[in-house]
Design a protein around this motif. Structure first.
Motif, PDB file in Angstrom:
ATOM      1  N   ILE A  37      10.840   9.886  69.858  1.00 24.43           N
ATOM      2  CA  ILE A  37      12.454   9.609  70.006  1.00 24.43           C
ATOM      3  C   ILE A  37      13.066  10.641  70.807  1.00 24.43           C
ATOM      4  O   ILE A  37      14.098  10.362  71.773  1.00 24.43           O
ATOM      5  N   GLU A  38      12.834  12.216  70.837  1.00 22.09           N
ATOM      6  CA  GLU A  38      13.687  12.937  71.370  1.00 22.09           C
ATOM      7  C   GLU A  38      13.510  12.859  72.914  1.00 22.09           C
ATOM      8  O   GLU A  38      14.200  12.898  73.641  1.00 22.09           O
ATOM      9  N   GLY A  39      12.214  13.007  72.963  1.00 24.61           N
ATOM     10  CA  GLY A  39      11.631  13.122  74.699  1.00 24.61           C
ATOM     11  C   GLY A  39      12.157  11.611  75.264  1.00 24.61           C
ATOM     12  O   GLY A  39      12.642  11.565  76.503  1.00 24.61           O
ATOM     13  N   PHE A  40      11.989  10.546  74.462  1.00 25.64           N
ATOM     14  CA  PHE A  40      12.536   9.241  75.069  1.00 25.64           C
ATOM     15  C   PHE A  40      14.018   9.295  75.607  1.00 25.64           C
ATOM     16  O   PHE A  40      14.313   8.731  76.388  1.00 25.64           O
ATOM     17  N   LEU A  41      14.601   9.467  74.312  1.00 26.64           N
ATOM     18  CA  LEU A  41      16.297   9.694  74.474  1.00 26.64           C
ATOM     19  C   LEU A  41      16.791  10.429  75.764  1.00 26.64           C
ATOM     20  O   LEU A  41      17.720  10.034  76.484  1.00 26.64           O
ATOM     21  N   ARG A  42      16.072  11.602  75.906  1.00 35.89           N
ATOM     22  CA  ARG A  42      16.523  12.374  77.047  1.00 35.89           C
ATOM     23  C   ARG A  42      15.964  11.831  78.454  1.00 35.89           C
ATOM     24  O   ARG A  42      16.794  11.691  79.257  1.00 35.89           O
ATOM     25  N   ALA A  43      14.986  11.106  78.416  1.00 34.46           N
ATOM     26  CA  ALA A  43      14.386  10.461  79.717  1.00 34.46           C
ATOM     27  C   ALA A  43      15.245   9.308  79.718  1.00 34.46           C
ATOM     28  O   ALA A  43      15.592   9.173  81.178  1.00 34.46           O
ATOM     29  N   LEU A  44      15.734   8.561  78.966  1.00 31.24           N
ATOM     30  CA  LEU A  44      16.594   7.439  79.087  1.00 31.24           C
ATOM     31  C   LEU A  44      17.884   8.019  79.566  1.00 31.24           C
ATOM     32  O   LEU A  44      18.303   7.131  80.639  1.00 31.24           O
ATOM     33  N   ALA A  45      18.347   8.907  79.194  1.00 33.96           N
ATOM     34  CA  ALA A  45      19.730   9.500  79.549  1.00 33.96           C
ATOM     35  C   ALA A  45      19.673   9.861  81.007  1.00 33.96           C
ATOM     36  O   ALA A  45      20.531   9.441  81.753  1.00 33.96           O
ATOM     37  N   GLN A  46      18.618  10.546  81.246  1.00 34.94           N
ATOM     38  CA  GLN A  46      18.531  11.083  82.610  1.00 34.94           C
ATOM     39  C   GLN A  46      18.546   9.797  83.711  1.00 34.94           C
ATOM     40  O   GLN A  46      18.867   9.937  84.744  1.00 34.94           O
ATOM     41  N   THR A  47      17.543   8.776  83.251  1.00 37.85           N
ATOM     42  CA  THR A  47      17.721   7.628  84.348  1.00 37.85           C
ATOM     43  C   THR A  47      18.920   6.951  84.330  1.00 37.85           C
ATOM     44  O   THR A  47      19.411   6.548  85.509  1.00 37.85           O
ATOM     45  N   VAL A  48      19.686   6.660  83.024  1.00 39.22           N
ATOM     46  CA  VAL A  48      20.780   5.934  83.188  1.00 39.22           C
ATOM     47  C   VAL A  48      21.880   6.621  84.000  1.00 39.22           C
ATOM     48  O   VAL A  48      22.778   6.192  84.737  1.00 39.22           O
ATOM     49  N   GLN A  49      22.090   7.886  83.680  1.00 41.23           N
ATOM     50  CA  GLN A  49      23.114   8.680  84.501  1.00 41.23           C
ATOM     51  C   GLN A  49      22.837   8.761  85.966  1.00 41.23           C
ATOM     52  O   GLN A  49      24.162   8.651  86.758  1.00 41.23           O
ATOM     53  N   GLN A  50      21.818   7.985  86.389  1.00 40.79           N
ATOM     54  CA  GLN A  50      21.753   7.710  87.821  1.00 40.79           C
ATOM     55  C   GLN A  50      22.339   6.597  88.223  1.00 40.79           C
ATOM     56  O   GLN A  50      22.639   6.194  89.592  1.00 40.79           O
TER      57      GLN A  50
END
Ligand code: UDP
Ligand code: MG
Length: 334
Positions: A37-50
């Protein structure tokens, strides 16, 4: 892309709409995902920020028994989270419903927490939404390592599901999807409590397009859907979306009655012309066994539907929320 999905996607994209600026709600159901969950939420946030600065991540903790809760809470000061913890494990369908019910964006993304749904596809989904599509869903094109039994079961399920049903379920379309606010509102308005999401997505309609993808391997942990759980999901789908199994028994009954009539006629003729030495015991025994089997099976199928009706009339909520932490930046923008 299979022909089936081509049939669902309008040939040309809908006219370019002036879409309002994207405010995205990412709905992430999580059941025992402490390792992801932690890695995923960070990765998701990074992608969505774009894609947009205006987004929230709605994490639905579906009664996890591991440290998922602690892992998410640790991130709550860093990420724009809406965190819902259900009071127990209600199942993925209920967790997704909870997420959709609480999402505030003008678009809603449903995505698994185990990295199986490729984040690289989000920009393409976004582009299709901007082009005017109201629902973009991922279609699994390669079921790779799945067992033959699972694949056969899946094929059989879609076959029964789609014969004689007005609403067709696109095969191999999962819960990885991007939908417009209109679709989310339509799903929220559906009153049933037993929610077979794949059926509901198809039932609400809207301008829909399929995006083929190959799911990645789960990063950590195991799938929660073993054969038994998949079987019960299939049964929920069938009893919620098709009455074909009920109709089959009327047809079988009709066919058997016709055969019995013909056979009776033959016995009458035989007795009249050739006399009737007492024979036919095996036929009798076999037919009694056959018909008692058929009767039990059809009663069982009736029972499945009645059980489903019973579940619905109790009108219990689809899920219960035990904990609701709202740090979503979209809160003030409604
Ligand atoms: N999930 C859930 N509740 C459940 C089972 C699963 O919220 O009872 C979540 C899980 O955490 C994951 C997603 O649903 O984010 C898909 O689950 P899983 O990977 O186990 O299923 P599969 O990918 O095999 O379909
Ligand atoms: Mg998975």
């Amino acid at each position: 892309m299979t022909d089936f999905h081509a049939e669902y996607a309008p040939a040309a994209p809908p006219a370019q709409l002036p879409r309002p600026p994207l405010r995205l709600s990412c709905v992430v159901p999580a059941y025992n995902e402490q390792a992801n969950i932690e890695g995923f939420l960070r990765a998701l946030a990074q992608t969505v920020q774009q894609l947009t600065p205006d987004y929230e991540i709605v994490v639905v903790n579906d009664g996890s028994r591991d440290n998922t809760h602690e892992m998410v809470m640790r991130l709550s000061s860093e990420l724009p989270l809406r965190y819902l913890a259900l009071s127990r494990n209600f199942g993925k369908e209920a967790a997704l419903s909870a997420g959709i019910d609480h999402a505030r964006g003008n678009a809603v993304l449903l995505i698994d927490a185990d990295f199986q749904h490729p984040l690289e596809m989000l920009s393409e989904m976004h582009a299709l939404w901007q082009a005017g599509y109201e629902m973009v869903y991922g279609v699994i094109t390669d079921r790779g390592a799945e067992s033959g039994a699972k694949r056969m079961g899946t094929n059989l399920f879609y076959h029964v599901m789609n014969s004689g049903n007005a609403v067709k379920l696109p095969p191999n379309a999962g819960d990885f999807r991007w939908m417009d606010r209109k679709v989310a509102d339509a799903l929220k308005a559906l009153p049933e409590h037993n929610r077979f999401m794949k059926g509901l997505y198809a039932w609400v309609g809207f301008k829909t397009v399929a995006l083929p993808f190959v799911p990645k391997d789960r990063v950590a942990g195991n799938s929660s859907f073993n054969l038994r759980r998949l079987g019960s999901l299939a049964l929920l789908g069938l009893t919620s979306f098709t009455t074909l199994p009920l109709r089959i028994w009327s047809m079988v009954g009709g066919a058997i009655s016709l055969m019995a009539l013909a056979y009776g006629f033959w016995i009458a003729i035989e007795t009249m012309f050739f006399g009737n030495p007492l024979r036919g015991w095996p036929t009798l025994a076999a037919s009694i066994m056959l018909f008692s089997g058929v009767q039990l099976l059809s009663i069982g199928i009736l029972g499945e539907y009645i059980g489903r009706i019973y579940e619905e009339v109790k009108r219990r909520p689809t899920y219960l929320i035990a904990h609701d932490e709202d740090r979503s930046p979209l809160r003030d923008k409604l």
